[in-house]
Design an enzyme around this catalytic site. Structure first.
Site: not given
Length: 301
Positions: A19, A195-197, A200
């Site tokens: 992450a 969602s984070y990926t 980013k």
């Protein structure tokens, strides 16, 4: 740690490593940097540096480090108490900093923040768009719309808004450097980080476009992509019932599993050092890239 609810699965362990989290900082981060703050002839002497999300973590460490190198630092964050504490810490060490409360999800607040920094210090030379969040591991189909929107609004829309209001000032000044905090998730991911990926990965495209558009104006745009960093943002993955000591031990275990090179998490100060280097003339020909700083994390995947 035992099995059951208090056990951290390997999926969660390696996912956290991928992450590239960047949250609150390590106590004592100002130590060595603060001791240099009185040396006002540092490599950023006379420069104005703007940082979003600097009340903790990589942002906080960067604010301390840039100030220690002579920069005048304007920074924002939503947590006013922490922001004032960072401002006082920098000034007590002989540096110059101004905290302004702002939420990067709100266009009016971002615009006001950028303009106030420029008015306060007479210009803008370097920006580090660092503000970001993460949610607990959740499969894509179980992510709520609110969670998705919150991550996207902070991690990619917030960067867009910062760029929108920073670039005109830098063009008017004849150049500058914009850094964006990305993540090792721009290169590889794990289950539960959809969602984070997604956010980013959006950083990569935004940085590339902004770099091409602004190179003729002598503005460099670069993403710093951290690997796993030891910050309280990791606490969103902390199992219930762990003491601080147990949690520290658990983090050390999954860092050893997830970071094949150094087998530990990065310290926020190490990412701040990378930011100082990337913003310097040493990287004068670097733009449009996402620079991975992960301790050998992805090399082992």
């Amino acid at each position: 740690m035992g099995r059951g609810k208090r056990a951290v699965s390997r999926r969660r362990v390696i996912g956290a490593a991928a992450a590239g989290l960047a949250g609150a900082g390590v106590p004592g981060a100002a130590g060595a940097a603060g001791g240099r703050a009185a040396e006002r002839g540092g490599r950023y002497a006379g420069k104005t540096v703007l940082i979003t999300g600097a009340t903790s973590g990589i942002g906080r460490a960067a604010a301390v480090a840039f100030a220690a190198e002579g920069a005048r630092v304007g920074f924002c964050g939503r947590r006013e108490r922490l922001g004032r504490a960072v401002e006082e810490e920098i000034r007590a060490a002989g540096g110059e900093a101004t905290y302004i409360r702002a939420d990067v999800r709100r266009p009016d607040e971002v615009e006001d923040f950028v303009n106030r920094v420029v008015r306060t210090y007479g210009g803008l030379d370097v920006a580090l768009n660092n503000a970001g969040i993460q949610k607990p591991f959740t499969d894509v189909h179980e992510v709520t719309v609110q969670e998705w929107d919150d991550v996207a609004s902070t991690n990619i829309r917030g960067i867009f808004l910062a760029l929108k209001y920073e670039i005109p000032h830098m063009r008017g000044r004849g150049g500058g450097v914009i850094l964006v905090t990305g993540s090792s998730n721009q290169f590889a991911t794990r289950p539960g980080l959809g969602s984070y990926t997604a956010a980013k990965n959006g950083v990569s495209g935004l940085v590339q476009a902004a770099a091409l558009e602004n190179a003729p104006h002598n503005i460099r745009v670069v993403a710093l992509a951290p690997g796993m960093t030891d910050t309280p943002m990791l606490d969103v993955h902390r199992p219930d019932g762990l003491t601080d000591e147990q949690w520290a031990q658990e983090k050390a275990r999954f860092a050893a599993l997830g970071v094949d090179g150094f087998k530990r998490m990065a310290r926020p100060e190490e990412m701040a050092s990378a930011a100082l280097a990337l913003a310097s003339p040493d990287f004068a020909f670097q733009t449009g890239a996402s620079v991975l700083v992960d301790g050998g994390q992805l090399a082992g995947l």
